[in-house]
Design a protein around this motif. Structure first.
Motif, mmCIF file in Angstrom:
data_model
loop_
_atom_site.group_PDB
_atom_site.id
_atom_site.type_symbol
_atom_site.label_atom_id
_atom_site.label_comp_id
_atom_site.label_asym_id
_atom_site.label_seq_id
_atom_site.Cartn_x
_atom_site.Cartn_y
_atom_site.Cartn_z
ATOM 1 N N ARG A 58 0.815 -1.227 0.000
ATOM 2 C CA ARG A 58 0.000 0.000 0.000
ATOM 3 C C ARG A 58 0.842 1.267 0.000
ATOM 4 O O ARG A 58 0.338 2.345 -0.268
ATOM 5 C CB ARG A 58 -0.965 -0.012 1.182
ATOM 6 C CG ARG A 58 -0.284 0.022 2.517
ATOM 7 C CD ARG A 58 -1.296 -0.055 3.627
ATOM 8 N NE ARG A 58 -0.616 -0.158 4.910
ATOM 9 C CZ ARG A 58 -1.211 -0.143 6.054
ATOM 10 N NH1 ARG A 58 -2.517 -0.038 6.101
ATOM 11 N NH2 ARG A 58 -0.531 -0.248 7.165
ATOM 12 N N TYR A 59 2.135 1.152 0.293
ATOM 13 C CA TYR A 59 3.041 2.301 0.256
ATOM 14 C C TYR A 59 3.835 2.360 -1.049
ATOM 15 O O TYR A 59 4.731 3.173 -1.197
ATOM 16 C CB TYR A 59 4.000 2.256 1.447
ATOM 17 C CG TYR A 59 3.281 2.215 2.773
ATOM 18 C CD1 TYR A 59 2.594 3.322 3.259
ATOM 19 C CD2 TYR A 59 3.264 1.050 3.533
ATOM 20 C CE1 TYR A 59 1.917 3.275 4.465
ATOM 21 C CE2 TYR A 59 2.596 0.998 4.746
ATOM 22 C CZ TYR A 59 1.917 2.114 5.202
ATOM 23 O OH TYR A 59 1.253 2.066 6.391
ATOM 24 N N GLY A 60 3.540 1.451 -1.972
ATOM 25 C CA GLY A 60 4.237 1.432 -3.253
ATOM 26 C C GLY A 60 5.573 0.712 -3.215
ATOM 27 O O GLY A 60 6.352 0.783 -4.161
ATOM 28 N N ARG A 61 5.853 -0.022 -2.130
ATOM 29 C CA ARG A 61 7.118 -0.746 -2.009
ATOM 30 C C ARG A 61 7.008 -2.104 -2.687
ATOM 31 O O ARG A 61 5.946 -2.728 -2.671
ATOM 32 C CB ARG A 61 7.488 -0.927 -0.532
ATOM 33 C CG ARG A 61 7.677 0.399 0.191
ATOM 34 C CD ARG A 61 7.905 0.201 1.662
ATOM 35 N NE ARG A 61 6.768 -0.450 2.287
ATOM 36 C CZ ARG A 61 6.535 -0.447 3.592
ATOM 37 N NH1 ARG A 61 7.360 0.149 4.418
ATOM 38 N NH2 ARG A 61 5.473 -1.062 4.092
ATOM 39 N N SER A 62 8.112 -2.576 -3.241
ATOM 40 C CA SER A 62 8.151 -3.877 -3.906
ATOM 41 C C SER A 62 8.171 -4.994 -2.874
ATOM 42 O O SER A 62 8.983 -4.991 -1.956
ATOM 43 C CB SER A 62 9.398 -3.990 -4.779
ATOM 44 O OG SER A 62 9.373 -3.015 -5.789
ATOM 45 N N VAL A 63 7.276 -5.963 -3.034
ATOM 46 C CA VAL A 63 7.245 -7.163 -2.197
ATOM 47 C C VAL A 63 7.527 -8.321 -3.143
ATOM 48 O O VAL A 63 6.835 -8.490 -4.149
ATOM 49 C CB VAL A 63 5.881 -7.347 -1.503
ATOM 50 C CG1 VAL A 63 5.872 -8.620 -0.663
ATOM 51 C CG2 VAL A 63 5.537 -6.129 -0.655
ATOM 52 N N SER A 147 3.145 11.084 4.812
ATOM 53 C CA SER A 147 3.714 9.740 4.971
ATOM 54 C C SER A 147 4.866 9.576 3.984
ATOM 55 O O SER A 147 5.194 10.506 3.249
ATOM 56 C CB SER A 147 2.644 8.674 4.706
ATOM 57 O OG SER A 147 2.352 8.593 3.333
ATOM 58 N N VAL A 148 5.429 8.377 3.938
ATOM 59 C CA VAL A 148 6.498 8.105 2.985
ATOM 60 C C VAL A 148 6.007 8.253 1.547
ATOM 61 O O VAL A 148 6.800 8.444 0.635
ATOM 62 C CB VAL A 148 7.123 6.709 3.188
ATOM 63 C CG1 VAL A 148 7.801 6.607 4.539
ATOM 64 C CG2 VAL A 148 6.100 5.610 3.028
ATOM 65 N N SER A 149 4.700 8.186 1.364
ATOM 66 C CA SER A 149 4.120 8.338 0.025
ATOM 67 C C SER A 149 3.843 9.795 -0.330
ATOM 68 O O SER A 149 3.353 10.071 -1.413
ATOM 69 C CB SER A 149 2.813 7.539 -0.076
ATOM 70 O OG SER A 149 3.055 6.183 0.169
ATOM 71 N N GLY A 150 4.124 10.708 0.583
ATOM 72 C CA GLY A 150 3.923 12.126 0.318
ATOM 73 C C GLY A 150 2.774 12.711 1.121
ATOM 74 O O GLY A 150 2.368 12.178 2.147
ATOM 75 N N GLN A 151 2.263 13.837 0.619
ATOM 76 C CA GLN A 151 1.159 14.524 1.276
ATOM 77 C C GLN A 151 -0.149 13.986 0.705
ATOM 78 O O GLN A 151 -0.448 14.171 -0.463
ATOM 79 C CB GLN A 151 1.261 16.031 1.035
ATOM 80 C CG GLN A 151 2.499 16.642 1.666
ATOM 81 C CD GLN A 151 2.624 18.115 1.357
ATOM 82 O OE1 GLN A 151 2.455 18.530 0.214
ATOM 83 N NE2 GLN A 151 2.919 18.905 2.374
ATOM 84 N N ILE A 152 -0.916 13.329 1.574
ATOM 85 C CA ILE A 152 -2.121 12.640 1.135
ATOM 86 C C ILE A 152 -3.295 13.105 1.983
ATOM 87 O O ILE A 152 -3.172 13.222 3.204
ATOM 88 C CB ILE A 152 -1.953 11.115 1.292
ATOM 89 C CG1 ILE A 152 -0.760 10.644 0.468
ATOM 90 C CG2 ILE A 152 -3.218 10.373 0.909
ATOM 91 C CD1 ILE A 152 -0.331 9.233 0.752
ATOM 92 N N TYR A 153 -4.428 13.354 1.339
ATOM 93 C CA TYR A 153 -5.611 13.674 2.138
ATOM 94 C C TYR A 153 -6.578 12.493 2.131
ATOM 95 O O TYR A 153 -6.680 11.757 1.173
ATOM 96 C CB TYR A 153 -6.286 14.971 1.680
ATOM 97 C CG TYR A 153 -6.915 14.965 0.321
ATOM 98 C CD1 TYR A 153 -8.237 14.538 0.144
ATOM 99 C CD2 TYR A 153 -6.221 15.426 -0.782
ATOM 100 C CE1 TYR A 153 -8.833 14.556 -1.107
ATOM 101 C CE2 TYR A 153 -6.809 15.444 -2.039
ATOM 102 C CZ TYR A 153 -8.118 15.018 -2.196
ATOM 103 O OH TYR A 153 -8.713 15.018 -3.427
#
Length: 191
Positions: A58-63, A147-153
């Protein structure tokens, strides 16, 4: 695990956090998270890994499932008692973990809190120390989170709205409309 210039999260395992402690068989506390971090680095740093992307989290990290010299890294880490099977996401290493437990290998030689429970306790402690703010205007209920993904609303219908805390000391904020959030450079949550 770093593979080239990509940080890969190993699929199906949950290892202790670096600052996590465990108790050994005699009940003595030891830095198990730092030990596991160092041990995995010792084993795999500088080795060539082949990874099969399973998903982006959900954070865009590779699993991914990764292999070194044909051996499944996740399976080996769990087999040696250096991580738990992460059953919430995969049952791939369930029996491997049970075998490590029966043999009292690695972390199973003593006791430890599950890494997921440890992270939850850490988040709860942070929230206790920094209680979430509430909007000063009841009409301004959109949560602007960093968050690590940036500014999110986050809107009330978003999956993580209720769990999202706003810490105004970190630059997070409340918005009265989506237009206000977007004009300030924030993007909508993806879920």
């Amino acid at each position: 695990m770093r593979v080239g210039d990509v940080t890969v999260r190993i699929h199906g395992i949950d290892a202790p956090e670096t600052n996590q402690t465990c108790d050994d068989a005699q009940g003595r506390t030891w830095p198990c998270g730092a030990f596991v971090t160092e041990e995995i680095s010792r084993r795999y740093e500088g080795k060539t890994a082949t990874c099969e992307l399973i998903e982006l989290d959900r954070y865009g990290r590779s699993v991914a499932k990764c292999f070194v010299a044909g051996s499944d890294v996740g399976e080996q880490i769990v087999a040696d008692g250096l991580a738990q099977a992460y059953r919430q996401y995969s049952m791939d290493y369930d029996l491997v973990e049970k075998s490590a437990q029966v043999l009292s290998l690695g972390l199973w030689a003593g006791t430890m809190q599950s890494p997921a429970a440890f992270r939850a306790d850490q988040r709860a402690a942070v929230l206790d120390a920094n209680p979430p703010s509430t909007p000063t205007d009841a009409n301004c209920f959109i949560k602007g989170n960093i968050s690590v993904s940036g500014q999110i609303y986050h809107m009330p219908h978003n999956r993580h709205y209720d769990n999202t805390r706003i810490n105004e000391n970190r630059g997070e904020r409340w918005f009265c409309s989506e237009a206000d959030a977007q004009a300030a450079g924030w993007r909508a949550a993806r879920n």
